[in-house]
Enzyme design. Structure first.
Site, short mmCIF file in Angstrom:
data_model
loop_
_atom_site.label_atom_id
_atom_site.label_comp_id
_atom_site.label_asym_id
_atom_site.label_seq_id
_atom_site.Cartn_x
_atom_site.Cartn_y
_atom_site.Cartn_z
CG ASN A 9 7.81 2.45 -6.71
OD1 ASN A 9 8.82 2.70 -7.36
ND2 ASN A 9 7.79 2.46 -5.38
CD1 TRP A 10 8.05 -0.59 -12.89
CD2 TRP A 10 9.48 0.27 -14.40
NE1 TRP A 10 7.51 -0.79 -14.13
CE2 TRP A 10 8.36 -0.27 -15.09
CE3 TRP A 10 10.49 0.87 -15.15
CZ2 TRP A 10 8.25 -0.22 -16.48
CZ3 TRP A 10 10.38 0.92 -16.53
CH2 TRP A 10 9.28 0.38 -17.19
CE LYS A 11 8.66 -0.98 -4.26
NZ LYS A 11 8.39 -1.75 -3.05
CG HIS A 96 8.04 3.97 -1.18
ND1 HIS A 96 8.72 2.96 -0.55
CD2 HIS A 96 7.09 3.38 -1.95
CE1 HIS A 96 8.20 1.80 -0.93
NE2 HIS A 96 7.22 2.02 -1.78
CD GLU A 98 10.85 -0.02 -0.91
OE1 GLU A 98 11.19 0.53 -1.98
OE2 GLU A 98 10.08 -1.00 -0.89
CD GLU A 165 3.05 1.85 -1.36
OE1 GLU A 165 2.74 1.25 -2.40
OE2 GLU A 165 4.22 2.13 -1.06
N GLY A 171 5.91 -6.12 -0.72
CA GLY A 171 6.87 -7.14 -1.14
C GLY A 171 6.75 -8.45 -0.39
CB SER A 204 1.35 -7.87 -1.84
OG SER A 204 2.60 -8.00 -1.18
N GLY A 225 4.15 -2.37 -6.87
CA GLY A 225 5.60 -2.57 -6.97
C GLY A 225 5.92 -3.71 -7.92
N GLY A 226 6.24 -4.88 -7.35
CA GLY A 226 6.71 -6.03 -8.12
C GLY A 226 5.87 -6.36 -9.34
P1 13P Z 1 4.83 -4.48 -3.91
O1 13P Z 1 3.66 -4.32 -4.84
O2 13P Z 1 6.00 -5.17 -4.54
O3 13P Z 1 4.41 -5.07 -2.61
O4 13P Z 1 5.37 -2.99 -3.59
C1 13P Z 1 4.46 -2.02 -3.19
C2 13P Z 1 5.15 -0.71 -3.18
O5 13P Z 1 6.00 -0.44 -2.35
C3 13P Z 1 4.79 0.26 -4.22
O6 13P Z 1 5.31 1.52 -3.96
#
Ligand code: 13P
Length: 247
Positions: A9-11, A96, A98, A165, A171, A204, A225-226
């Site tokens: 997920n590149w956000k 998600h 967010e 999640e 993050g 993470s 994510g990251g």
């Molecule tokens: P991180 O891997 O950066 O913690 O993010 C997880 C995430 O929210 C994937 O949707």
């Protein structure tokens, strides 16, 4: 046998030029994945067409980061299933934490998004997970169960991915301990009521934690994510290795 699904997920990261450069570096690194494993990338909407074209023939699938429940209409800023299908999108993240937090998305809206995805042949990746304070208050299971039961209402579980999640792990560099992530994923499987449902862990995940996570019995994949922004690192995640005993 459930399929392993490794998703990134590149956000709100990656311009079209950056997505193209990522794809050029990433493609050869995932050219020989073991059978039974699929890779999905969720770029921002603006980079979907570029990434979809750049990854043609690689087997890597494309996800949206959200999806609206209507096909068209006066919904400024939103994107619908037919618009995504035009670009070869196969998956859509819904629920998600967010958008739940920043745009006050409700379980009912998230369920409508997931239903719209399935109606158009798109696999929803339904995200669920508790906050730090909910976990500390002993409410994690109650919160996740509500998110799961309301989220999957009316869905076909054979065409669904659920991603656990925990918000406190997103993050933060604090990956949930593998055994605990596995326990919650097992509960989610029971609450969905379909043993074959694909369940991911997210929060993470990185090249150092992937092998242990994927060795767990109820973790079928990951939502990253990251660490999915780096082609080498994400390729290492996609090429995870199981300890000999778990193969
Ligand atoms: P991180 O891997 O950066 O913690 O993010 C997880 C995430 O929210 C994937 O949707």
């Amino acid at each position: 046998m459930r399929k392993a699904v490794i998703a990134g997920n590149w956000k709100m990261h990656m311009t079209c030029a950056e997505a193209q450069a990522f794809a050029d570096a990433f493609k050869p690194l995932v050219a020989n994945l073991p059978a039974g494993r699929s890779v999905v990338l969720a770029p921002p909407f603006t980079a979907i067409a570029t990434l979809s074209n750049a990854l043609q023939g690689s087997g890597v699938q494309i996800s949206a980061q959200n999806i609206h429940w209507q096909e068209k209409g006066a919904f400024t800023g939103m994107i619908s299933a037919p618009m995504l299908l035009e670009h070869g999108v196969t998956h859509a993240i819904v629920g998600h934490s967010e958008p739940r937090k920043y745009y006050s998305e409700t379980d009912e809206q998230i369920n409508l998004r997931a239903r719209s995805a399935q109606k158009h042949g798109i696999v929803p990746i339904l995200c669920v997970g508790e906050s730090d304070s909910q976990r500390e208050a002993g409410e994690a299971e109650r919160v996740i169960r509500r998110q799961v039961e309301q989220g999957v209402d009316g869905l076909d579980p054979a065409r669904l991915i659920v991603a656990y999640e925990p918000i406190w792990a997103i993050g933060t560099g604090k990956t949930c301990e593998a055994a605990e992530a596995n326990r919650i994923c097992g509960l989610i499987r029971q609450w969905v009521g379909y043993p074959e449902v694909v369940i991911q862990y997210g929060g993470s995940v990185n090249p150092a934690t992937i092998d242990q996570l994927m060795a767990q019995s109820d973790i079928d994949g990951v939502l990253v994510g990251g660490a999915s922004l780096d082609p080498e690192g994400f390729a290492r995640i996609a090429n995870y290795q199981l300890p000999v005993a778990a193969v």
